[in-house]
Design a protein around this motif. Structure first.
Motif, short mmCIF file in Angstrom:
data_model
loop_
_atom_site.label_atom_id
_atom_site.label_comp_id
_atom_site.label_asym_id
_atom_site.label_seq_id
_atom_site.Cartn_x
_atom_site.Cartn_y
_atom_site.Cartn_z
N GLY A 53 -1.21 0.22 2.34
CA GLY A 53 -0.19 -0.12 1.36
C GLY A 53 1.06 -0.68 2.03
N ALA A 80 -2.08 -4.61 1.53
CA ALA A 80 -1.20 -4.95 0.41
C ALA A 80 0.02 -5.64 1.05
CB ALA A 80 -0.77 -3.68 -0.31
N TYR A 102 -6.66 -8.67 -0.35
CA TYR A 102 -7.53 -8.06 -1.37
C TYR A 102 -8.67 -9.02 -1.71
CZ TYR A 102 -4.45 -4.09 -2.59
OH TYR A 102 -3.73 -2.92 -2.58
N LEU A 115 -3.22 3.65 1.14
CA LEU A 115 -2.49 2.80 0.19
C LEU A 115 -1.20 3.49 -0.27
CD1 LEU A 115 -2.68 0.12 -1.33
CD2 LEU A 115 -4.04 1.27 -3.09
N LEU A 124 -1.57 3.92 -10.82
CA LEU A 124 -1.98 2.82 -9.95
C LEU A 124 -2.07 1.52 -10.75
CD1 LEU A 124 -4.95 4.40 -7.96
CD2 LEU A 124 -2.65 3.93 -7.12
N ASP A 128 -4.89 -2.58 -7.55
CA ASP A 128 -5.10 -1.54 -6.54
C ASP A 128 -6.35 -0.72 -6.85
OD1 ASP A 128 -2.89 -2.23 -4.98
OD2 ASP A 128 -1.53 -0.97 -6.16
#
Ligand SMILES: NC(=O)C1=CN([C@@H]2O[C@H](COP(=O)(O)OP(=O)(O)OC[C@H]3O[C@@H](n4cnc5c(N)ncnc54)[C@H](OP(=O)(O)O)[C@@H]3O)[C@@H](O)[C@H]2O)[C@@H](O)CC1
Ligand SMILES: [K+]
Length: 467
Positions: A53, A80, A102, A115, A124, A128
């Motif tokens: 994350g 991310a 992703y 994450l 979320l 994600d």
């Protein structure tokens, strides 16, 4: 007892250690390195995807990636973006392996979720969840860093966790989500890595096996403690009998069932070691309770909900004997827990708890603490993650238990065990923590097929294991 820290308390510990001279980047390095070792020991497959994350949980993920690659794993980071933590940016710069967006990585046998950790504060996002699902759902080994992404650290709520993890590696101390449901069931095995945060203090702790007083050779039965259980009407004595037998098996020297004349034949036919005392009216009951040798009383199991039951409850609460309230005692005092202020320990299950205290906000720990403060007494909020809370702010969570304990009469036995310990001189909070652990251990020993009658009979083995 191991500490349990909320996100805010964890951040305060972290801040203290940083202020004392350890750089936050060093803590992240220790966290990631220890998580990599734990993952490696767990038998993580060679090929691993690590979903990182944008915050410090992601930063830990980059450290894990570097250490696993050094141990010979084939690692890909799925990132991310953009990174919002300076430490995470520093750690990503030290990671020389592949970083994919992703949707780009092929699923692998190993999956590590870095994450979100304690920073997650809302559900979320769809993207994600989709990436977690795509990479993790069919992985052979799934490991979460600090927390599974999608669990609320403080309240153990689920914000969309797509699967159950095999291992969760956390740092310094457990968070409530590792201990309370439903989050706990998503964590798999939980490893608490020591990252050099020093001694951690907390008023919220995990339950542990109790230390019981060693038996004294020259002891009279009254010195081992005397418990009285208040039975209900004829035909409804089973719950009280279970509580009384449990009190005896928990080490009380005597247990007595107080019942009305009409209930005498039924109870006399079913009791041997437990004594019987006929109390024709409330005045008689009040007189019995003035016997100073009585160390604890149980009221509620099978008591009934009529005026006679209410009068008995009032008589017990007016006495000076340490009282465990359960079952019908809560229905009789629905919405007015202050009425039970003179009790030593209340043992409601979730339904009874709500009947007493209403829908309180927060986690099970918060709710039990608020209830204990309001009732001015120890509250045992029963469940797979039983919380024992004291009015002074201490809370202990017990997970040493078995689903087999969800059986009729199991709660009556718990009330009896706690009373047995109270009568032996334990303080209410300690007796509640010890009683819940002992009850849980008996449940684990009994396992599938267990019924409440089995529980008292399992107590000698439990207690001998603690001696
Ligand atoms: N404590 C310690 O001693 C150590 C802790 N360490 C590690 O640090 C971790 C905590 O890191 P962290 O504070 O950066 O939070 P993290 O979980 O990475 O979340 C990042 C940000 O995401 C956001 N956000 C929230 N929900 C969201 C959502 N649903 N969807 C999208 N975004 C969402 C929210 O920011 P917001 O958007 O609200 O501004 C949040 O701040 C901890 O778990 C451990 O792994 C170790 O490194 C060292 C020792
Ligand atoms: K995580």
């Amino acid at each position: 007892m191991r500490p349990i820290l909320t996100a805010a308390a964890m951040r305060a510990v972290e801040r203290r250690v940083i202020d004392a001279g350890t750089p936050s980047l060093e803590l992240m390095e220790r966290a990631g390195a220890s998580a990599a070792v734990a993952a490696w020991r767990f038998g993580l497959p060679r090929e691993v995807n690590i979903l990182c994350g944008t915050g410090n949980n992601g930063g830990d993920g980059y450290v894990v990636a570097r250490h696993l690659a050094e141990r010979g794993h084939d690692v890909r980071v799925i990132a991310a973006a953009p990174l919002r933590s300076a430490d995470a940016r520093a750690m990503s710069a030290r990671w020389a392996g592949p970083v994919l967006a992703y949707g780009e990585a092929k699923p692998a046998a190993g999956f590590i979720d870095a994450l979100f950790g304690i920073g997650l504060d809302r559900p979320l996002e769809v993207g994600d969840v989709a990436e977690l699902q795509r990479l993790g759902a069919n992985a052979r080994t799934r490991i979460a860093i600090d927390l599974p992404s999608g669990v609320g650290s403080d309240d153990g709520a689920l914000f969309g966790v797509p699967f159950v993890f095999d291992l969760t590696v956390t740092f310094g101390a457990n968070k409530p989500a590792h201990i309370i449901e439903p989050a706990r069931s998503c964590c798999g095995r939980v490893v608490v890595a020591d990252i050099g945060l020093g001694a951690i203090d907390s008023k919220t702790r995990c339950n542990a096996p109790p230390r019981l007083r060693a038996a004294v050779a020259d002891v009279h039965k009254y010195e081992r403690g005397s418990v009285i259980v208040i039975a209900g009407p004829a035909g409804a004595g089973g719950a009280a009998r279970l509580a009384a037998r449990a009190a005896l098996r928990a080490g009380a020297g005597l247990a007595t069932l107080a019942c009305q004349p009409l209930a005498l034949p039924e109870n006399a036919a079913r009791l041997d070691a437990v004594m019987l005392r006929v109390t024709p009216d409330v005045a008689a009951l009040a007189r019995v309770l003035t016997d100073r040798r009585i160390g604890a009383v149980v009221i509620g199991p099978g008591l009934g909900q009529d005026a006679a039951a209410k009068a008995k409850l009032a008589a017990v609460l007016a006495s000076e004997v340490a009282t465990v309230c359960d079952a019908d005692a809560f229905t009789l005092c629905a919405g007015e827990p202050e009425a039970l202020r003179n009790a030593a320990v209340l043992t409601p299950h979730e339904g009874e708890f709500v009947r007493m205290f209403g829908n309180l906000p927060g986690s099970r720990i918060d709710r039990a603490l608020a209830a204990a403060a309001r009732a001015g007494t120890v509250v045992v909020l029963k469940g797979p993650d039983t919380v024992i809370a004291a009015p002074d702010g201490r809370a202990v969570v017990n997970t040493h238990a078995s689903p087999a304990l969800a059986t009729a009469g199991s709660g009556d036995v718990l009330a009896g065990i706690i009373a047995g310990l109270l009568a032996q001189g334990m303080a209410p909070f300690d007796a509640a923590c010890a009683g819940v652990w002992i009850h849980g251990d008996a449940g684990l020993r009994g396992g599938t097929g267990l019924i409440a009658e089995d529980l008292p009979e399992l107590l000698p083995a439990v207690l001998q294991g603690l001696a």
